[in-house]
Design an enzyme around this catalytic site. Structure first.
Site, mmCIF file in Angstrom:
data_model
loop_
_atom_site.group_PDB
_atom_site.id
_atom_site.type_symbol
_atom_site.label_atom_id
_atom_site.label_comp_id
_atom_site.label_asym_id
_atom_site.label_seq_id
_atom_site.Cartn_x
_atom_site.Cartn_y
_atom_site.Cartn_z
ATOM 1 N N LYS A 22 0.836 -1.210 0.000
ATOM 2 C CA LYS A 22 0.000 0.000 0.000
ATOM 3 C C LYS A 22 0.866 1.254 0.000
ATOM 4 O O LYS A 22 0.638 2.182 -0.786
ATOM 5 C CB LYS A 22 -0.904 -0.005 1.251
ATOM 6 C CG LYS A 22 -1.572 1.326 1.537
ATOM 7 C CD LYS A 22 -2.438 1.278 2.779
ATOM 8 C CE LYS A 22 -1.724 1.474 4.091
ATOM 9 N NZ LYS A 22 -1.393 2.868 4.432
ATOM 10 N N ASN A 23 1.857 1.285 0.899
ATOM 11 C CA ASN A 23 2.614 2.524 1.078
ATOM 12 C C ASN A 23 3.649 2.781 -0.017
ATOM 13 O O ASN A 23 4.302 3.822 -0.024
ATOM 14 C CB ASN A 23 3.261 2.565 2.465
ATOM 15 C CG ASN A 23 2.208 2.769 3.546
ATOM 16 O OD1 ASN A 23 1.052 3.075 3.247
ATOM 17 N ND2 ASN A 23 2.599 2.592 4.804
ATOM 18 N N CYS A 117 -5.536 13.110 13.379
ATOM 19 C CA CYS A 117 -5.232 11.713 13.085
ATOM 20 C C CYS A 117 -5.192 10.936 14.386
ATOM 21 O O CYS A 117 -4.776 11.461 15.413
ATOM 22 C CB CYS A 117 -3.882 11.640 12.380
ATOM 23 S SG CYS A 117 -3.283 9.977 12.151
ATOM 24 N N ARG A 122 0.858 14.498 13.394
ATOM 25 C CA ARG A 122 1.221 14.313 11.981
ATOM 26 C C ARG A 122 1.115 15.583 11.118
ATOM 27 O O ARG A 122 0.318 15.660 10.191
ATOM 28 C CB ARG A 122 0.398 13.180 11.373
ATOM 29 C CG ARG A 122 0.612 11.881 12.093
ATOM 30 C CD ARG A 122 -0.150 10.740 11.468
ATOM 31 N NE ARG A 122 0.505 10.229 10.257
ATOM 32 C CZ ARG A 122 0.004 9.230 9.541
ATOM 33 N NH1 ARG A 122 -1.127 8.681 9.873
ATOM 34 N NH2 ARG A 122 0.635 8.801 8.482
ATOM 35 N N ASP A 307 4.836 0.571 12.113
ATOM 36 C CA ASP A 307 3.651 -0.120 11.594
ATOM 37 C C ASP A 307 3.573 -1.582 12.032
ATOM 38 O O ASP A 307 2.586 -2.266 11.735
ATOM 39 C CB ASP A 307 3.613 -0.034 10.056
ATOM 40 C CG ASP A 307 3.281 1.374 9.579
ATOM 41 O OD1 ASP A 307 2.794 2.181 10.392
ATOM 42 O OD2 ASP A 307 3.514 1.665 8.392
ATOM 43 N N VAL A 329 8.181 7.000 16.914
ATOM 44 C CA VAL A 329 7.816 7.685 15.669
ATOM 45 C C VAL A 329 6.550 8.530 15.825
ATOM 46 O O VAL A 329 6.510 9.688 15.431
ATOM 47 C CB VAL A 329 7.675 6.675 14.504
ATOM 48 C CG1 VAL A 329 7.284 7.393 13.212
ATOM 49 C CG2 VAL A 329 8.972 5.906 14.304
ATOM 50 N N ARG A 399 -8.506 -0.726 4.778
ATOM 51 C CA ARG A 399 -7.635 0.270 4.155
ATOM 52 C C ARG A 399 -6.266 -0.321 3.835
ATOM 53 O O ARG A 399 -5.556 0.199 2.973
ATOM 54 C CB ARG A 399 -7.430 1.467 5.093
ATOM 55 C CG ARG A 399 -8.707 2.213 5.394
ATOM 56 C CD ARG A 399 -8.413 3.387 6.247
ATOM 57 N NE ARG A 399 -7.336 4.157 5.631
ATOM 58 C CZ ARG A 399 -6.739 5.181 6.200
ATOM 59 N NH1 ARG A 399 -7.105 5.575 7.396
ATOM 60 N NH2 ARG A 399 -5.787 5.837 5.586
HETATM 61 N N1 EPU Z 1 6.491 14.775 10.706
HETATM 62 C C1 EPU Z 1 6.612 16.123 10.974
HETATM 63 N N2 EPU Z 1 6.421 17.017 9.949
HETATM 64 C C2 EPU Z 1 6.143 16.612 8.685
HETATM 65 C C3 EPU Z 1 6.032 15.227 8.414
HETATM 66 C C4 EPU Z 1 6.216 14.325 9.451
HETATM 67 O O1 EPU Z 1 6.847 16.514 12.111
HETATM 68 O O2 EPU Z 1 6.003 17.476 7.798
HETATM 69 C C5 EPU Z 1 6.662 13.804 11.808
HETATM 70 C C6 EPU Z 1 5.385 13.006 12.092
HETATM 71 O O3 EPU Z 1 4.505 13.700 12.937
HETATM 72 C C7 EPU Z 1 5.930 11.749 12.724
HETATM 73 C C8 EPU Z 1 7.268 11.549 11.995
HETATM 74 O O4 EPU Z 1 7.559 12.810 11.388
HETATM 75 O O5 EPU Z 1 6.173 11.917 14.094
HETATM 76 C C9 EPU Z 1 7.267 10.491 10.915
HETATM 77 O O6 EPU Z 1 6.137 10.651 10.086
HETATM 78 P P1 EPU Z 1 6.186 10.343 8.522
HETATM 79 O O7 EPU Z 1 6.035 11.633 7.782
HETATM 80 O O8 EPU Z 1 7.360 9.497 8.200
HETATM 81 O O9 EPU Z 1 4.859 9.505 8.327
HETATM 82 P P2 EPU Z 1 3.993 9.486 7.032
HETATM 83 O O10 EPU Z 1 4.849 9.696 5.858
HETATM 84 O O11 EPU Z 1 2.805 10.370 7.213
HETATM 85 C C10 EPU Z 1 4.249 6.944 6.462
HETATM 86 C C11 EPU Z 1 3.325 5.790 6.302
HETATM 87 C C12 EPU Z 1 2.771 5.380 7.666
HETATM 88 C C13 EPU Z 1 3.946 5.004 8.565
HETATM 89 C C14 EPU Z 1 4.940 6.180 8.641
HETATM 90 C C15 EPU Z 1 6.197 5.844 9.428
HETATM 91 C C16 EPU Z 1 2.455 6.124 4.072
HETATM 92 C C17 EPU Z 1 1.309 6.467 3.204
HETATM 93 N N3 EPU Z 1 2.251 6.169 5.395
HETATM 94 O O12 EPU Z 1 3.466 7.991 7.033
HETATM 95 O O13 EPU Z 1 1.950 4.237 7.464
HETATM 96 O O14 EPU Z 1 3.490 4.696 9.855
HETATM 97 O O15 EPU Z 1 5.341 6.582 7.317
HETATM 98 O O16 EPU Z 1 6.849 4.780 8.878
HETATM 99 O O17 EPU Z 1 3.522 5.794 3.592
HETATM 100 C C18 EPU Z 1 0.172 2.781 7.900
HETATM 101 O O18 EPU Z 1 0.397 2.226 6.800
HETATM 102 O O19 EPU Z 1 -0.605 2.279 8.760
HETATM 103 C C19 EPU Z 1 0.817 4.037 8.223
HETATM 104 C C20 EPU Z 1 0.376 4.851 9.173
#
Ligand code: EPU
Length: 420
Positions: A22-23, A117, A122, A307, A329, A399
């Site tokens: 998915k991701n 969320c 996030r 995850d 995280v 999802r």
């Molecule tokens: N963060 C910030 N600012 C930003 C972006 C992120 O502070 O602009 C912080 C977040 O709040 C968090 C950390 O950085 O504390 C890491 O978040 P990240 O941005 O890596 O998460 P994401 O990209 O929104 C993806 C996956 C998630 C997975 C995380 C961590 C996708 C679509 N989603 O989310 O997947 O948990 O990386 O590996 O790729 C899931 O599949 O259930 C899921 C939640």
């Protein structure tokens, strides 16, 4: 609303096929916005989030033809509107992934801010910071991120303060069409980022260093169509391995990739599982034993994935001994623990740490899913609970887990979907 009814106690045994990730599929679908030519994608998982992303492309006027085998041909040449509306973004945060490609290709984007969320605050500040560094003008207007650039984005050096997976992906996609060189520092090293980079390269992008913390992109003027097959889902793989482990069973997972699963496989071995791997398969044999408790600390790849945290919390709740689970995280990713406690788990949460003392057995109870991985953990708990567990709000599971009840049935679980 559908629920899952699970009768615990079966020892899982058998083989299943793992779906596409998915991701990885979500950013790759967004990347189709970078070209006017058709992109043919295969091994897409049949999931709500994938349908939502295809729908999001559709409201922008992008044509998508979905074939029976779930391969999709996307033609962004028909785009009419560069807007991602709140009605879709609020159902899937990953919609933010269209921001980078839209600004890079069309010079403008209007993407709803994702909002709250269940697993943490996030924010998307780092996505915006990266695009601004590349010359985009970004404003928040009426809950929307309004981004503009005259001409092309400009290559820049961008350093992320925290590792962000979708943030890295957004900037990587934007940089592919920017003028000049972009260097992304403290980039996410997740295999899904590498898969996106491989797809972008198949579209003609010039990228080096994906899979390391420094990615270098030489922007090109245009990208072309391609055919690409999405990588296997490592989190789905891990979830079924834990299902085998907690039930003392033996499961063989096909169409997966052990080379990107080291931290999870190491912890399963530590818990007493016998792991054998091949080119595209993994076998876990628990030999009827109860797992030993393991301590884990989540962190960006290659460390232990957040995850998989909820699933290992379940493993610890029926393991021999006490395990400490530290979540670094997301700040609020222990919602499943209170539900597990209702099933007899013994756990103490203190800030971002949970101490779980394993019990011989869990007991069935009606439970409620709060997010995708939390809901998967409740299904795992139900597999080892005495009695029948009803898991509510399973739209979260749909999802991210393709045909979860069929796959678990194939492994010998007693599980059915009930409409209530
Ligand atoms: N963060 C910030 N600012 C930003 C972006 C992120 O502070 O602009 C912080 C977040 O709040 C968090 C950390 O950085 O504390 C890491 O978040 P990240 O941005 O890596 O998460 P994401 O990209 O929104 C993806 C996956 C998630 C997975 C995380 C961590 C996708 C679509 N989603 O989310 O997947 O948990 O990386 O590996 O790729 C899931 O599949 O259930 C899921 C939640």
């Amino acid at each position: 609303m559908d629920k899952l009814l699970i009768k615990g106690g079966a020892t899982l045994n058998g083989g299943i096929r793992i779906s596409g990730a998915k991701n990885a599929a979500l950013p790759i679908l967004a990347a189709t916005l970078l070209t006017e030519q058709p992109v043919h994608l295969s091994n897409l998982p049949h999931l709500h989030d994938i349908t939502t992303m295809v729908e999001l492309l559709g409201v922008m006027g992008v044509e998508a033809v979905i074939n029976e085998d779930m391969s999709v041909e996307i033609n962004a040449g028909t785009i009419k509107d560069q807007k991602a509306p709140y009605s879709l973004v609020k159902t899937m945060r990953a919609s933010i992934l269209v921001l980078g490609p839209l600004v890079a290709h069309y010079g403008r984007a209007s993407v709803s801010l994702p909002g709250g969320c269940a697993i943490g605050s996030r924010p998307v500040d780092l996505h915006i910071m990266g695009l601004e560094a590349m010359g985009a003008e970004v404003q928040i207007v009426d809950g929307y991120i309004e981004a503009r650039v005259d001409g092309r984005l400009k290559g820049a050096e961008i350093e992320f303060g925290v590792v962000t997976v979708t943030g890295t992906e957004n900037i990587l996609m934007a940089a592919a069409l920017a003028e000049g060189q972009t260097i992304i520092r403290n980039a996410a090293k997740e295999p899904e980022v590498v898969d996106l980079a491989n797809c972008l390269k198949a579209m003609g992008a010039k990228i080096e260093g994906e899979g390391t913390d420094t990615i270098v992109v030489e922007g090109v003027e245009s990208l072309h169509g391609c055919e690409y097959s999405v990588m296997p889902d490592r989190i789905e793989t891990g979830t079924y391995l834990v299902a085998g482990a907690v039930t003392g069973g033996k499961v063989t997972l096909k169409n997966t990739d052990a080379s990107i699963m080291k931290s999870v496989l190491d912890k399963l071995s530590e818990s007493g599982a016998k792991i054998t791997t091949g080119d595209n398969w993994i076998e876990l044999d628990m030999e009827g034993k109860r797992p030993k408790a393991v301590s884990i600390t989540t962190a960006p790849y290659p460390d232990f994935p957040t995850d998989m945290q909820a699933q290992f919390t379940v493993l610890n709740s029926i393991a021999d001994g006490t395990g400490v689970v530290e979540e670094t995280v997301f700040e609020n990713r222990f919602m499943h623990i209170q539900e597990l406690v209702r099933m007899g788990a013994i756990a103490q949460v203190n800030g971002n740490e949970a101490v779980i003392t394993g019990q011989e057995k869990l007991k069935a109870a009606p439970v409620m899913a709060t997010d995708l991985r939390a809901s998967a953990s409740l299904v795992l708990a139900a597999l080892v609970a005495e009695g029948e567990t009803l898991v509510d709000r399973i739209y979260h599971i749909d999802r991210g887990y393709e045909c979860i009840e069929e796959k678990l049935q194939n492994l010998g679980a007693t599980i059915k979907r009930v409409a209530a």
